[in-house]
Write a protein that holds these residues in place. Structure first.
Motif, PDB file in Angstrom:
ATOM      1  N   LEU A  91       0.819  -1.213   0.000  1.00 27.50           N
ATOM      2  CA  LEU A  91       0.000   0.000   0.000  1.00 27.50           C
ATOM      3  C   LEU A  91       0.855   1.266   0.000  1.00 27.50           C
ATOM      4  O   LEU A  91       0.324   2.371   0.066  1.00 27.50           O
ATOM      5  N   ASN A  92       2.177   1.097  -0.058  1.00 26.41           N
ATOM      6  CA  ASN A  92       3.069   2.261  -0.122  1.00 26.41           C
ATOM      7  C   ASN A  92       3.313   2.690  -1.571  1.00 26.41           C
ATOM      8  O   ASN A  92       4.034   3.636  -1.825  1.00 26.41           O
ATOM      9  N   ARG A  93       2.681   2.015  -2.522  1.00 22.09           N
ATOM     10  CA  ARG A  93       2.840   2.349  -3.937  1.00 22.09           C
ATOM     11  C   ARG A  93       1.931   3.526  -4.313  1.00 22.09           C
ATOM     12  O   ARG A  93       1.030   3.890  -3.564  1.00 22.09           O
ATOM     13  N   PRO A  94       2.140   4.085  -5.504  1.00 23.08           N
ATOM     14  CA  PRO A  94       1.224   5.143  -5.963  1.00 23.08           C
ATOM     15  C   PRO A  94      -0.220   4.627  -6.017  1.00 23.08           C
ATOM     16  O   PRO A  94      -0.457   3.446  -6.290  1.00 23.08           O
ATOM     17  N   THR A  95      -1.153   5.524  -5.788  1.00 21.54           N
ATOM     18  CA  THR A  95      -2.573   5.154  -5.736  1.00 21.54           C
ATOM     19  C   THR A  95      -3.030   4.429  -6.999  1.00 21.54           C
ATOM     20  O   THR A  95      -3.763   3.439  -6.923  1.00 21.54           O
ATOM     21  N   LEU A  96      -2.599   4.891  -8.166  1.00 22.53           N
ATOM     22  CA  LEU A  96      -3.016   4.248  -9.414  1.00 22.53           C
ATOM     23  C   LEU A  96      -2.506   2.811  -9.510  1.00 22.53           C
ATOM     24  O   LEU A  96      -3.177   1.946 -10.074  1.00 22.53           O
ATOM     25  N   ASP A  97      -1.326   2.542  -8.954  1.00 18.86           N
ATOM     26  CA  ASP A  97      -0.808   1.165  -8.952  1.00 18.86           C
ATOM     27  C   ASP A  97      -1.660   0.273  -8.047  1.00 18.86           C
ATOM     28  O   ASP A  97      -1.940  -0.878  -8.372  1.00 18.86           O
ATOM     29  N   ILE A  98      -2.060   0.807  -6.897  1.00 19.80           N
ATOM     30  CA  ILE A  98      -2.910   0.043  -5.974  1.00 19.80           C
ATOM     31  C   ILE A  98      -4.255  -0.248  -6.638  1.00 19.80           C
ATOM     32  O   ILE A  98      -4.754  -1.374  -6.592  1.00 19.80           O
ATOM     33  N   GLY A 137      -9.710  -3.110 -19.367  1.00 20.45           N
ATOM     34  CA  GLY A 137      -8.736  -2.052 -19.633  1.00 20.45           C
ATOM     35  C   GLY A 137      -7.346  -2.329 -19.102  1.00 20.45           C
ATOM     36  O   GLY A 137      -6.556  -1.404 -18.923  1.00 20.45           O
ATOM     37  N   LEU A 138      -7.037  -3.593 -18.861  1.00 21.24           N
ATOM     38  CA  LEU A 138      -5.705  -3.976 -18.382  1.00 21.24           C
ATOM     39  C   LEU A 138      -4.887  -4.550 -19.524  1.00 21.24           C
ATOM     40  O   LEU A 138      -5.420  -5.197 -20.426  1.00 21.24           O
ATOM     41  N   GLU A 139      -3.582  -4.303 -19.474  1.00 19.41           N
ATOM     42  CA  GLU A 139      -2.666  -4.852 -20.464  1.00 19.41           C
ATOM     43  C   GLU A 139      -1.785  -5.883 -19.780  1.00 19.41           C
ATOM     44  O   GLU A 139      -1.280  -5.644 -18.682  1.00 19.41           O
ATOM     45  N   ALA A 164      -5.683   4.427 -21.636  1.00 19.27           N
ATOM     46  CA  ALA A 164      -7.104   4.831 -21.713  1.00 19.27           C
ATOM     47  C   ALA A 164      -7.799   4.620 -20.375  1.00 19.27           C
ATOM     48  O   ALA A 164      -8.572   5.474 -19.920  1.00 19.27           O
ATOM     49  N   LEU A 165      -7.517   3.487 -19.723  1.00 16.68           N
ATOM     50  CA  LEU A 165      -8.134   3.226 -18.417  1.00 16.68           C
ATOM     51  C   LEU A 165      -7.622   4.217 -17.380  1.00 16.68           C
ATOM     52  O   LEU A 165      -8.396   4.734 -16.578  1.00 16.68           O
ATOM     53  N   THR A 166      -6.320   4.485 -17.416  1.00 19.72           N
ATOM     54  CA  THR A 166      -5.748   5.451 -16.471  1.00 19.72           C
ATOM     55  C   THR A 166      -6.443   6.799 -16.595  1.00 19.72           C
ATOM     56  O   THR A 166      -6.821   7.414 -15.593  1.00 19.72           O
ATOM     57  N   ASP A 168      -9.429   7.364 -17.774  1.00 15.67           N
ATOM     58  CA  ASP A 168     -10.811   7.199 -17.330  1.00 15.67           C
ATOM     59  C   ASP A 168     -10.900   7.226 -15.803  1.00 15.67           C
ATOM     60  O   ASP A 168     -11.789   7.856 -15.231  1.00 15.67           O
ATOM     61  N   VAL A 169      -9.966   6.534 -15.145  1.00 18.29           N
ATOM     62  CA  VAL A 169      -9.941   6.501 -13.676  1.00 18.29           C
ATOM     63  C   VAL A 169      -9.729   7.904 -13.124  1.00 18.29           C
ATOM     64  O   VAL A 169     -10.425   8.335 -12.196  1.00 18.29           O
ATOM     65  N   LEU A 170      -8.784   8.632 -13.700  1.00 16.70           N
ATOM     66  CA  LEU A 170      -8.492   9.982 -13.207  1.00 16.70           C
ATOM     67  C   LEU A 170      -9.661  10.939 -13.446  1.00 16.70           C
ATOM     68  O   LEU A 170      -9.996  11.746 -12.580  1.00 16.70           O
ATOM     69  N   GLU A 171     -10.303  10.811 -14.606  1.00 18.59           N
ATOM     70  CA  GLU A 171     -11.377  11.743 -14.951  1.00 18.59           C
ATOM     71  C   GLU A 171     -12.708  11.419 -14.284  1.00 18.59           C
ATOM     72  O   GLU A 171     -13.405  12.316 -13.800  1.00 18.59           O
TER      73      GLU A 171
END
Length: 200
Positions: A91-98, A137-139, A164-166, A168-171
């Motif tokens: 859980l110490n990773r960037p939020t998008l990685d989690i 949306g995963l590669e 594209a997923l990234t 979408d998640v941010l927006e």
């Protein structure tokens, strides 16, 4: 009123709520009808970010259509709950990685719903999961020039969120960057120190 006893509680509630919100955002329109309990746990497996525990044992333990149901979680109504765990040390990773890990685990929920056996008991991901990853949306990454997994023990299980997923998640999801403030300190295993014999 000031706190005079000095107790300060650092809760995992925000992290769990954010995971739950993301699971709902990811799967709300998927038709998946599974009872899930998100957890945060420690893992003894190297490079493990999360897992799904379906609660089935036997040779076809990861296929909900075969095997014996022994759920790790249930409720007072006796409903078996699928465990979706994120690793506390990761859980110490960037939020998008989690969130990418949570999305990966959602693909296994879809596989359970569809009756697809996409992972072996040892954790090796087979090709059956690739269309599900892509639909979310995963590669799949970590493949050689011939499209074969570099890490044979993991198989086709290394994934990342597509651009594209990234976006979408941010927006649209709008992650709460402060939700994952607390994480378990990774264990650093030092080599055993050899005692030196000193003659006196």
């Amino acid at each position: 009123m000031e706190d005079t006893h000095g107790l300060q509680i650092h809760t995992l509630t925000d992290a769990l709520k954010e995971i739950e919100r993301f699971l709902d955002w990811t799967l709300s329109e998927s038709g998946v009808n599974i009872h899930v309990v998100p957890t945060i746990e420690t893992s003894k497996r190297k490079n493990c970010n999360g897992w799904i525990n379906r609660g089935y044992i036997g040779k076809a333990a990861d296929n909900p259509l075969v095997g014996v149901l022994q759920p790790k979680w249930t409720n007072h109504a006796g409903v078996p709950l699928v465990e979706l765990a994120l690793v506390a040390e990761m859980l110490n990773r960037p939020t998008l990685d989690i969130l990418g890990t949570a999305r990966h685990e959602c693909s296994h929920l879809v596989a359970i719903h569809l009756g697809i056996n996409d992972v072996s008991l040892g954790g090796r991901h087979n090709k059956r999961g690739i269309p599900i990853f892509e639909s979310l949306g995963l590669e799949v990454i970590g493949l050689d020039d011939k499209g074969k997994p570099i890490d044979k023990s993991l198989g086709y299980g290394l994934t990342k969120m597509s651009d594209a997923l990234t976006a979408d998640v941010l927006e649209h999801f709008k992650p709460n960057e402060k939700a994952f403030d607390v994480f378990r300190t990774p264990i650093i295993r030092a080599n055993r120190l050899r005692r030196s014999c000193v003659k006196r």
